[in-house]
Design an enzyme around this catalytic site. Structure first.
Site, PDB file in Angstrom:
ATOM      1  N   ALA A  54       0.845  -1.195   0.000  1.00 49.37           N
ATOM      2  CA  ALA A  54       0.000   0.000   0.000  1.00 49.37           C
ATOM      3  C   ALA A  54       0.883   1.250   0.000  1.00 49.37           C
ATOM      4  O   ALA A  54       2.083   1.171   0.249  1.00 49.37           O
ATOM      5  CB  ALA A  54      -0.874  -0.013   1.243  1.00 49.37           C
TER       6      ALA A  54
ATOM      7  N   GLU B  77      -1.727  -9.194  -3.620  1.00 50.33           N
ATOM      8  CA  GLU B  77      -3.179  -9.349  -3.822  1.00 50.33           C
ATOM      9  C   GLU B  77      -3.565  -8.985  -5.261  1.00 50.33           C
ATOM     10  O   GLU B  77      -4.460  -9.601  -5.836  1.00 50.33           O
ATOM     11  CB  GLU B  77      -3.946  -8.498  -2.798  1.00 50.33           C
TER      12      GLU B  77
ATOM     13  N   GLU C 207       1.171  -7.804   6.117  1.00 53.16           N
ATOM     14  CA  GLU C 207       0.280  -6.905   6.866  1.00 53.16           C
ATOM     15  C   GLU C 207       0.280  -7.166   8.363  1.00 53.16           C
ATOM     16  O   GLU C 207       0.126  -6.254   9.168  1.00 53.16           O
ATOM     17  CB  GLU C 207      -1.162  -7.023   6.336  1.00 53.16           C
TER      18      GLU C 207
END
Ligand code: NAD
Length: 697
Positions: A66, A108, A128
Site C-alpha cells: 500500500a 493481492e 500486513e
C-alpha cells in the site's frame, strides 16, 4: 503507448496489452496506480485488437504494498477491491509478471490475475500482520485457494515473504521466467492464448478449500504452534479467523465480507495503531538532523574487536555473519581460546538447528582471527573495544589504539555506563571516537545504541549508523549520559521493583505484571538471568547497598548460573520458581526498615514500574540525549523486549494521557511522603498542562 495516469502506461504488443506501473521507489498502490490499473483493464477489454493483458512494473520491484502516505487519510476511489474484481472478472486473461517483491496489496493484485510468472529472485509475501493488520483485499480468501490452507496460514500469520522456487512449488506462480520480464510476460500470455488455457479465477478454485474442510483440526493445531510468538498480538488471530472464513463460508463473497469485518476490527485496534506508529518510528530513527544521509562514511572492509568476553565474541560474530573479516585482540591466549571457543559453539548450535550449514560455520570462523598482538589492529577500518568496564583500562586501551590505528579508522567503545568523552580524551583524535553500545547477546539482540561524544565527527556517526544496518541491527543515535537511554530508564524501573517487594509485593507478582503486559520477563527473572553477582560487586566497589539483593548474593545465590537467585531453578530448567526463603529475606529486611507490608495491586505495580521510565524519558528528551521520543521507543522495543503492540514507553504514555500519568505520579509522591523520585519532569509537566503528548499520536 498511452499514459493512463502519472504512473501507469498501456502499450499493445501484438494482441497482448501491457500495463506498466511506474511509481518509484517501490510501485506502491497509490490512488493513481489503482486508477491506472482500472482504466487500463477497461481500455484493454474494449479494444478488439487485444486478447490478453500483462501487468508488469518498472524500476526495482513489482508493487510492494500500500501507499503508506495514504494511511489514516480518507480513502480515495477507486478502492483496491473494486480494481481487483475488475481484473479477476476480465474476459481476457490477465498475467502478472513479477520481479523484486510482490508484497501485501501487490501480491493481492497478482492473486486477482489469472496467471502469475516471476523471475528467479522475486519474492512474494503478505506482511500486513507486522503492522497489526491482515491482507484486506482478498488475500486471506484467495491465497489459501492457490497454495492450500497450511501454507497460507504460515504466510499470512508469519508475514515473511517466500522465494520464487517455493512459490512455484506451492502453486502461487505458474512459471519462473528469465530475460526481459515484459517480453517473458507477453510470451506467457501468448502461450495461454495459443493453448486456449481457461481463465483461472482464483475465487472459483475450491479443491484446496475442500481439502481443509475435511481436516478442521488444522486450525487448532496451527493456533497452538504459533501461540508463543503471537502472545499479546491481536492481528494473528484475526488472520487465522479470516482463513477459516475462506474455508467455511458458503461463498467466496461471504468470505470477503468476513475478511473486511476482521480487517476493520484490526484497523481501529490499539495494537495496530501502535505497530503502525512503530513502523514509522523505526524509519525515523535512521534520520539524524545534522548528519544527512549523504554524509561520507568510512567504508568498513576490515574490523577489529578488543576483548573476547561475553560481548566481544558476540560483536565479532556480527561482522563475520555479513562477510567482514574481523580480528579479535585479547590479553592472553587462554582468554582468546575461551572466547573464540564460545563463538564456535554458538555457530555450531545454530547449525544444529539447521539455520546455517556446517560450511557456513567454517566460513564464518575463518573470518574471525584471534591474536594477542596489538599490531593486528593496524589495518582495521573500525575497532570496537569491549574490555572490562573500568575507566583506567578503557583509557589505556584507547591510548594504545590511538598509537596503532590507521589515521582514518573509527575507534568505538562498547561501554554501557562510562563517559565516551572521557574515553575519547585518551586519544589525539577524539573526533574518531564514538560509542557502539551492543546488547547482550550481541549476536542476537537487534538494538545498537550508538553514542555520539561531544567531538564525534559526522563521518564517525555516519559510519556506525551505516555499519549498524549492514550488520542487520537497528541503530539509534543517542548522546552521552550515565546509562545512555535504555539503561538509564531501566534503572528507574529497577529502583521501584526493589521498593515494591519491600512494601508488600513478591518477585513473582512483580514479574508477572510485566510479563502480562507483554515483556518476555520481569526485572527479577532478568536479574537472575544476567547474574546478580555483577551488580553486587559493583555496589561493593561503590560502597552502596541493596539490602535484599545483597543478602541473596551473600548466600551464594547469583541467579540461574547457581540454580537460585530471586527465584529457584530446577536443574536444566530456566523456569523461575518462587522461593519461600527469598520471601523470608524480604520480610526480614522490610521489618528492619520499619516497613509495614501491604497488599499492592497489579495496577499500582505497573504504574510504579513504568511511569518513572516515561518520566526519565522526558528528562532524556529535554537534555537532548535522544533526538526524538520515538527513538526511545525503538530502543525499548529492540533492546528490552517492550511489546511492539504497545508502541514503546513514550507512545504508550501518550495513549494513557500525560495529564493522567503526571497526576498519578503526584499521587505516588504523596503516598511516599514526598519522595522527589516522583516529581514530574519539566517536559512531562509542560506537555500535560498543554494537553499534548511526546509522539504526536
Ligand atoms: P567480559 O568480562 O565478559 O569480557 C571482557 C574481556 O576483555 C575479557 O575477556 C578480558 O580478558 C578482555 N580484556 C580486558 N582487558 C583487556 C585489554 N586491556 N586488552 C585486551 N583484552 C582485554 O565483559 P563483557 O560483559 O564482555 O563487557 C565488555 C564491555 O561491554 C564492558 O564495557 C561492558 O560494560 C559492556 N557491555 C556489557 C554488556 C553485558 O551484558 N555483558 C552489555 C552491553 C555492554
Amino acid at each position: 503507448m498511452a499514459k493512463l495516469t502519472q504512473s501507469v502506461d498501456l502499450t499493445n504488443r501484438g494482441r497482448v496489452a501491457v500495463l506498466t506501473v511506474d511509481n518509484p521507489p517501490v510501485n506502491a498502490l497509490s490512488q493513481h496506480v489503482r486508477q491506472g490499473l482500472r482504466d487500463g483493464i477497461t481500455q484493454a477489454q474494449a479494444d478488439a485488437a487485444v486478447q490478453a493483458i500483462v501487468i508488469v512494473c518498472a524500476g526495482r520491484t513489482f508493487i510492494a504494498g500500500a501507499d503508506i502516505t495514504e494511511f489514516g487519510k480518507t480513502p480515495q476511489e477507486p478502492g483496491l477491491h473494486a480494481v481487483l474484481d475488475m481484473i479477476e472478472s476480465s474476459s481476457k486473461p490477465v498475467v502478472a509478471a513479477i520481479h523484486g517483491t510482490a508484497l501485501g496489496g501487490g501480491l493481492e493484485v497478482t492473486l486477482a490475475c489469472h496467471y502469475r510468472v516471476g523471475v528467479k529472485d522475486a519474492r512474494f509475501g503478505l506482511p500486513e500482520v507486522k503492522l497489526g493488520l491482515l491482507p484486506g483485499a482478498g488475500g486471506t480468501q484467495r491465497l489459501p485457494r492457490v497454495v492450500g490452507v497450511q501454507k497460507a496460514l504460515s504466510m499470512i500469520v508469519g508475514g515473511d515473504p517466500i522465494r520464487a522456487e517455493e512459490a512455484l512449488k506451492a502453486g502461487l506462480i505458474d512459471e519462473i521466467v528469465d530475460g526481459d520480464l515484459t517480453a517473458a510476460g507477453v510470451a506467457f500470455a501468448e502461450k495461454v492464448l495459443n493453448d486456449k488455457r481457461p481463465l483461472k479465477k482464483i475465487r472459483d478454485l475450491n479443491d484446496k478449500i475442500a481439502e481443509a474442510k475435511a481436516k478442521p483440526e488444522i486450525f487448532a493445531e496451527f493456533r497452538k504452534s504459533v501461540a508463543r510468538q503471537t502472545r499479546g498480538f491481536r492481528a494473528p488471530e484475526n488472520c487465522i479467523k479470516a482463513v477459516e472464513a475462506a474455508v467455511n463460508s458458503a461463498t467466496f463473497d461471504e468470505g470477503i465480507k468476513r475478511e473486511r469485518e476482521l480487517f476493520q476490527e484490526l484497523l481501529t485496534s490499539p495494537e495496530s495503531k501502535a505497530q503502525r506508529y512503530f513502523f514509522f518510528a523505526e524509519r525515523e530513527a535512521a534520520k539524524i538532523p545534522d548528519v544527512p544521509s549523504n554524509t561520507p562514511d568510512k567504508k568498513v572492509e576490515k574490523a577489529a574487536v578488543i576483548g573476547a568476553g561475553t560481548m566481544g565474541g558476540g560483536i565479532a560474530m556480527n561482522f563475520a555473519n555479513v562477510g567482514i573479516p574481523v580480528t579479535v585482540v585479547e590479553m592472553t591466549q587462554e582468554n582468546l581460546d575461551r572466547g573464540l571457543g564460545i563463538v564456535r559453539k554458538n555457530y555450531e548450535a545454530t547449525a544444529s538447528r539447521g539455520r546455517i550449514t556446517a560450511a557456513d560455520v567454517e566460513k564464518r570462523m575463518g573470518l574471525i582471527k584471534g591474536t594477542t598482538d596489538w599490531n593486528a589492529v593496524k589495518d582495521a577500518d573500525i575497532i570496537i573495544e569491549a574490555v572490562f568496564e573500568e575507566m583506567p583500562i578503557k583509557k589505556e586501551v584507547f591510548a594504545k589504539l590511538d598509537a596503532l590505528a590507521k589515521p582514518d579508522a573509527i575507534l568505538a567503545t562498547n561501554t554501557s555506563t562510562l563517559d565516551v568523552d572521557e574515553i575519547a580524551s585518551a586519544t589525539k583524535r577524539p573526533e574518531s571516537v564514538i560509542g557502539t553500545h551492543f546488547f547482550s547477546p550481541a549476536n542476537v539482540m537487534r538494538l545498537l545504541e550508538n553514542v555520539r561524544g561531544k567531538k564525534s565527527s559526522p563521518t564517525a556517526i555516519a559510519t556506525v549508523m551505516n555499519l549498524g544496518r549492514r550488520i542487520q541491527k537497528v541503530p539509534v543515535l543517542v548522546g552521552v549520559c550515565y546509562g545512555f537511554v535504555g539503561n538509564r530508564m531501566l534503572h528507574q524501573r529497577g529502583q521501584q521493583a526493589e521498593k515494591l517487594i519491600l512494601e508488600g509485593a513478591l518477585p513473582h507478582q512483580v514479574d508477572k505484571v510485566l510479563t502480562d503486559f507483554g515483556f518476555p520477563m520481569g526485572p527479577f527473572a532478568m536479574g537472575d538471568l544476567a547474574g546478580l553477582d555483577v551488580g553486587w560487586r559493583i555496589r561493593k566497589g561503590l560502597g552502596r547497598k541493596s539490602p535484599v539483593a545483597d543478602r541473596i548474593c551473600e548466600l551464594g545465590r547469583f541467579g540461574q548460573k547457581t540454580g537460585a537467585g530471586y527465584f529457584k531453578y530446577e536443574k536444566g530448567d530456566r523456569t523461575p520458581v518462587p522461593d519461600p526463603d527469598v520471601e523470608k529475606i524480604i520480610v526480614e529486611v522490610a521489618t528492619e526498615q520499619g516497613i509495614t507490608r501491604r497488599h499492592i495491586s497489579d495496577e499500582e505495580i505497573l504504574q510504579r514500574l513504568l511511569y518513572p521510565m516515561v518520566n526519565e524519558g522526558a528528562k532524556i528528551l529535554d537534555e537532548k540525549i535522544a533526538i526524538r521520543a520515538s527513538d526511545i521507543d525503538v530502543i525499548w522495543v529492540y533492546g528490552y523486549g517492550w511489546p511492539v503492540y504497545r508502541g514503546g514507553p513514550m507512545f504508550w504514555a501518550d495513549q494513557i494521557g500525560l495529564k493522567k500519568l503526571r497526576d498519578t505520579m503526584l499521587a505516588f509522591k504523596k503516598q511516599s511522603g514526598g519522595d522527589e523520585f516522583w516529581t514530574p519532569a519539566p517536559l512531562l509537566e509542560r506537555l500535560a498542562n498543554e494537553g499534548k503528548g511526546f509522539t504526536g499520536q
